[in-house]
Enzyme design. Structure first.
Site, PDB file in Angstrom:
ATOM      1  N   PRO A  11       0.798  -1.226   0.000  1.00  0.00           N
ATOM      2  CA  PRO A  11       0.000   0.000   0.000  1.00  0.00           C
ATOM      3  C   PRO A  11       0.832   1.278   0.000  1.00  0.00           C
ATOM      4  O   PRO A  11       1.899   1.338   0.608  1.00  0.00           O
ATOM      5  CB  PRO A  11      -0.821  -0.098   1.291  1.00  0.00           C
ATOM      6  N   ASN A  12       0.284   2.253  -0.695  1.00  0.00           N
ATOM      7  CA  ASN A  12       0.812   3.621  -0.789  1.00  0.00           C
ATOM      8  C   ASN A  12       2.056   3.743  -1.663  1.00  0.00           C
ATOM      9  O   ASN A  12       2.483   4.855  -1.969  1.00  0.00           O
ATOM     10  CB  ASN A  12       1.079   4.217   0.608  1.00  0.00           C
ATOM     11  N   ARG A  19       4.927  10.977  -2.595  1.00  0.00           N
ATOM     12  CA  ARG A  19       4.662  10.814  -1.180  1.00  0.00           C
ATOM     13  C   ARG A  19       5.957  10.989  -0.382  1.00  0.00           C
ATOM     14  O   ARG A  19       6.943  10.302  -0.632  1.00  0.00           O
ATOM     15  CB  ARG A  19       4.114   9.406  -0.993  1.00  0.00           C
ATOM     16  N   TYR A  24      11.241   8.882   0.880  1.00  0.00           N
ATOM     17  CA  TYR A  24      11.195   7.829  -0.132  1.00  0.00           C
ATOM     18  C   TYR A  24      11.820   8.218  -1.477  1.00  0.00           C
ATOM     19  O   TYR A  24      11.898   7.387  -2.377  1.00  0.00           O
ATOM     20  CB  TYR A  24       9.744   7.378  -0.346  1.00  0.00           C
ATOM     21  N   ASN A  75       8.242  -5.533  -1.072  1.00  0.00           N
ATOM     22  CA  ASN A  75       8.130  -4.379  -0.175  1.00  0.00           C
ATOM     23  C   ASN A  75       6.649  -4.273   0.147  1.00  0.00           C
ATOM     24  O   ASN A  75       5.868  -3.740  -0.648  1.00  0.00           O
ATOM     25  CB  ASN A  75       8.630  -3.102  -0.855  1.00  0.00           C
ATOM     26  N   ALA A  78       3.248  -0.826   4.723  1.00  0.00           N
ATOM     27  CA  ALA A  78       2.822  -0.924   6.123  1.00  0.00           C
ATOM     28  C   ALA A  78       2.284  -2.310   6.483  1.00  0.00           C
ATOM     29  O   ALA A  78       2.256  -2.673   7.666  1.00  0.00           O
ATOM     30  CB  ALA A  78       1.778   0.147   6.426  1.00  0.00           C
ATOM     31  N   GLU A  99      13.098  -9.313   1.357  1.00  0.00           N
ATOM     32  CA  GLU A  99      12.278  -8.194   1.847  1.00  0.00           C
ATOM     33  C   GLU A  99      13.050  -6.894   1.608  1.00  0.00           C
ATOM     34  O   GLU A  99      14.237  -6.814   1.941  1.00  0.00           O
ATOM     35  CB  GLU A  99      12.027  -8.409   3.341  1.00  0.00           C
ATOM     36  N   HIS A 101      12.900  -2.546   1.974  1.00  0.00           N
ATOM     37  CA  HIS A 101      12.296  -1.268   2.392  1.00  0.00           C
ATOM     38  C   HIS A 101      13.185  -0.146   1.887  1.00  0.00           C
ATOM     39  O   HIS A 101      14.408  -0.174   2.109  1.00  0.00           O
ATOM     40  CB  HIS A 101      12.131  -1.194   3.908  1.00  0.00           C
ATOM     41  N   ARG A 108      13.397   4.859  12.110  1.00  0.00           N
ATOM     42  CA  ARG A 108      12.111   5.555  12.147  1.00  0.00           C
ATOM     43  C   ARG A 108      11.300   5.131  13.380  1.00  0.00           C
ATOM     44  O   ARG A 108      11.863   4.641  14.348  1.00  0.00           O
ATOM     45  CB  ARG A 108      11.367   5.302  10.828  1.00  0.00           C
TER      46      ARG A 108
HETATM   47  C1  DQA Z   1       8.370   1.098   3.579  1.00  0.00           C
HETATM   48  C2  DQA Z   1       8.467   1.311   5.088  1.00  0.00           C
HETATM   49  C3  DQA Z   1       7.126   1.050   5.762  1.00  0.00           C
HETATM   50  O1  DQA Z   1       7.240   1.254   7.157  1.00  0.00           O
HETATM   51  C4  DQA Z   1       6.091   2.005   5.216  1.00  0.00           C
HETATM   52  O2  DQA Z   1       4.830   1.727   5.786  1.00  0.00           O
HETATM   53  C5  DQA Z   1       6.025   2.006   3.736  1.00  0.00           C
HETATM   54  C6  DQA Z   1       7.266   1.933   2.964  1.00  0.00           C
HETATM   55  C7  DQA Z   1       9.681   1.455   2.858  1.00  0.00           C
HETATM   56  O3  DQA Z   1       9.816   1.076   1.695  1.00  0.00           O
HETATM   57  O4  DQA Z   1      10.545   2.138   3.422  1.00  0.00           O
HETATM   58  O5  DQA Z   1       4.954   2.147   3.147  1.00  0.00           O
HETATM   59  O6  DQA Z   1       8.107  -0.277   3.332  1.00  0.00           O
END
Ligand code: DQA
Length: 146
Positions: A11-12, A19, A24, A75, A78, A99, A101, A108
């Site tokens: 998501p997002n 964003r 990011y 990735n 959240a 995995e 990020h 964070r």
């Molecule tokens: C994320 C880190 C997560 O905590 C966050 O919710 C994201 C992006 C990252 O790529 O740094 O949506 O996965």
């Protein structure tokens, strides 16, 4: 052996580039897809690239990967910090899972420090920006001796 690596985004991440660019960066999902395709090609692999804001879609793609994928780079956004269902789906997949990020989640908020996915992942890449995806692909290729 399958020559396709699944790259799954949660998501997002569709808003990447717009964003919180301080966290990011400015690259978009399309830029990341292009980076993944180029990296995979170097190692003789193809990419299946997906993003969804819906947990069940990510789970369905992981199920699909059971038949089709040389590995999964994920990735989960959240959902990383909340989803036992995604962990269960990954546990039902036999190949390598990396995995990723983009941000360094450990630098964070405390709630980002725990990942359900890390309990299954063969490797975890955090805080390397979008380059982390390329590292994940290179690692899966290396695990296949490519
Ligand atoms: C994320 C880190 C997560 O905590 C966050 O919710 C994201 C992006 C990252 O790529 O740094 O949506 O996965």
């Amino acid at each position: 052996m399958s020559k396709t690596i699944y790259v799954l985004n949660g998501p997002n991440l569709n808003l990447l580039g717009k964003r919180q660019p301080d966290i990011y960066g400015r690259e978009t999902m399309a830029d990341v897809e292009a980076l993944c395709v180029a990296e995979a090609k170097k190692h003789g692999f193809a990419i299946r690239y997906h993003q969804s804001n819906r947990e069940y879609e990510l789970i369905d793609w992981i199920h699909e990967a059971r038949e089709n994928a040389a590995g999964i780079v994920i990735n989960a956004g959240a959902f990383t910090h909340t989803s036992i269902a995604i962990l269960d789906a990954l546990n039902a997949y036999d190949g390598p899972v990396i995995e990723v990020h983009i941000s360094n989640v450990h630098k964070r908020e405390e709630f980002r420090h725990h990942s359900f996915i890390s309990a299954r992942a063969d490797g975890v890449i955090v805080g390397c920006g979008t380059q982390g995806y390329a590292f994940g692909i290179a690692r899966i290729a290396a695990l296949h001796g490519q």
